[in-house]
Enzyme design. Structure first.
Site, PDB file in Angstrom:
ATOM      1  N   LYS A 106       1.374  -1.615  -0.180  1.00  0.00           N
ATOM      2  CA  LYS A 106       0.409  -0.396  -0.137  1.00  0.00           C
ATOM      3  C   LYS A 106       0.613   1.230  -0.172  1.00  0.00           C
ATOM      4  O   LYS A 106       1.796   1.261   0.856  1.00  0.00           O
ATOM      5  CB  LYS A 106      -0.861  -0.328   1.418  1.00  0.00           C
ATOM      6  CG  LYS A 106      -1.342   0.550   1.101  1.00  0.00           C
ATOM      7  CD  LYS A 106      -2.660   1.549   3.090  1.00  0.00           C
ATOM      8  CE  LYS A 106      -3.190   2.770   2.851  1.00  0.00           C
ATOM      9  NZ  LYS A 106      -3.423   3.296   4.480  1.00  0.00           N
ATOM     10  N   GLY A 155      -8.000   9.433  10.612  1.00  0.00           N
ATOM     11  CA  GLY A 155      -7.911   9.277  11.917  1.00  0.00           C
ATOM     12  C   GLY A 155      -8.763  10.311  12.497  1.00  0.00           C
ATOM     13  O   GLY A 155      -8.708  10.558  14.120  1.00  0.00           O
ATOM     14  N   ALA A 164      -9.579   5.651   5.366  1.00  0.00           N
ATOM     15  CA  ALA A 164      -8.896   6.847   6.277  1.00  0.00           C
ATOM     16  C   ALA A 164     -10.988   7.072   6.883  1.00  0.00           C
ATOM     17  O   ALA A 164     -11.043   7.087   5.256  1.00  0.00           O
ATOM     18  CB  ALA A 164      -7.996   8.073   5.078  1.00  0.00           C
ATOM     19  N   GLY A 165     -10.684   7.915   7.947  1.00  0.00           N
ATOM     20  CA  GLY A 165     -11.934   8.394   8.063  1.00  0.00           C
ATOM     21  C   GLY A 165     -13.127   8.025   8.423  1.00  0.00           C
ATOM     22  O   GLY A 165     -14.049   8.491   9.365  1.00  0.00           O
ATOM     23  N   ASN A 200      -8.345   1.379  10.648  1.00  0.00           N
ATOM     24  CA  ASN A 200      -7.193   1.567  11.600  1.00  0.00           C
ATOM     25  C   ASN A 200      -7.699   1.833  13.444  1.00  0.00           C
ATOM     26  O   ASN A 200      -7.965   1.664  14.615  1.00  0.00           O
ATOM     27  CB  ASN A 200      -5.708   2.078  11.692  1.00  0.00           C
ATOM     28  CG  ASN A 200      -4.749   1.317  12.759  1.00  0.00           C
ATOM     29  OD1 ASN A 200      -4.069   0.103  12.997  1.00  0.00           O
ATOM     30  ND2 ASN A 200      -4.421   2.371  13.517  1.00  0.00           N
ATOM     31  N   THR A 201      -8.120   3.551  12.954  1.00  0.00           N
ATOM     32  CA  THR A 201      -8.066   3.607  14.083  1.00  0.00           C
ATOM     33  C   THR A 201      -9.607   3.745  15.244  1.00  0.00           C
ATOM     34  O   THR A 201      -9.826   3.754  16.216  1.00  0.00           O
ATOM     35  CB  THR A 201      -7.515   5.868  14.306  1.00  0.00           C
ATOM     36  OG1 THR A 201      -6.934   5.816  13.314  1.00  0.00           O
ATOM     37  CG2 THR A 201      -8.091   6.749  15.682  1.00  0.00           C
TER      38      THR A 201
END
Length: 261
Positions: free
Chosen positions: A104, A165, A191-192, A213-214
């Site tokens: 990635k 994040g 993301a987001g 992830n977050t």
């Protein structure tokens, strides 16, 4: 009796997966919690920040002792890279360390927004493709650049739903839908995402998958949130395949009005 539906899989760079959820390996309390969350998520791919995660130092806890590379497909990423040269160098190290070629790419523009620098990203992509890497690319939700990435050899495009994040959810569904409609490679929101409904929205738009992830790692109960994300991705995909009803300005009765007593 209705025949069972065929397994709904997706394929990237010749590899086929059943789970459409990709999870990260950062921000967890420890690798054990990370492993428990990955298990609960049902993910088959885990993304690994090569510059931040211990893969080789035996004097410290090693990620591969908790997330078996024979069970999970490792997706090395270039988190923390702000130039194309750094990104290419990082992925060369990943290939040397574990033989990984499915990677990635992310090349960031500034520490505050962590938006991708698309010019540097495209330049790095071309270098990596020339070296035989199979590159999934983190990008903005720019429809034109998404097409350029695919034309340059990306095996998947991964537009952000919102800043990394942030947990804000999908902010530009129109652009995501346009990217999906034109793409001939998988499109994954990267993301987001903040909670299960965000993941479901991304999948309802027609994305092939979601990377996060977050949203899991910083939940009060990461393992339970991982399970919620698993079900949200499945539900969103099922809703997309089912085809939602049309939106209407006015009410439409669930039962016919004709023939009322």
């Amino acid at each position: 009796m209705t025949a069972p539906a065929p397994t709904d899989t997706w394929t990237v760079a010749g590899r086929t997966f059943s789970s459409r959820l990709i999870v990260g390996t950062g921000k967890y309390r420890d690798y054990a919690q990370n492993a428990a969350a990955a298990e609960a998520s049902g993910a088959e791919i885990v993304t690994v920040a090569v510059r931040r995660v211990n893969l080789t130092d035996p004097s410290q806890p090693v990620l591969t002792d908790f997330l078996d590379p024979k069970r999970y497909t490792y997706l090395p990423n270039t988190a923390g890279c702000f130039t194309g040269e750094d990104a290419v160098r990082t992925l060369r190290l990943a290939r040397e360390a574990g033989g990984w070629t499915l990677v990635k790419l992310e090349v960031l523009s500034d520490p505050r927004t962590l938006f991708p620098d698309m010019e540097e990203t495209l330049r790095a992509l071309r270098l990596l493709v020339a070296e035989g890497f199979e590159v999934m690319v983190y990008c903005t939700d720019d429809v034109v650049f998404a097409r350029k990435l695919e034309e340059a050899g990306a095996v998947a495009v991964m537009p952000l739903g919102a800043p990394i994040g942030s947990g804000l959810g999908v902010q530009n569904p129109v652009n995501l839908r346009l990217i999906i409609e034109q793409a001939k490679v998988p499109v994954l929101v990267d993301a987001g995402v903040g909670t299960a409904s965000d993941a479901a929205v991304a999948m309802e738009l027609g994305c092939d998958g979601v990377l996060m992830n977050t949203a899991i790692a910083e939940a009060q109960n990461p393992v339970r949130m991982a399970s919620a994300m698993k079900h949200a991705v499945i539900a969103g995909r099922e809703a997309y395949l089912a085809g939602r009803m049309k939106k209407r300005l006015y009410a439409d009765p669930s039962s016919p009005l004709a023939g009322l007593i």
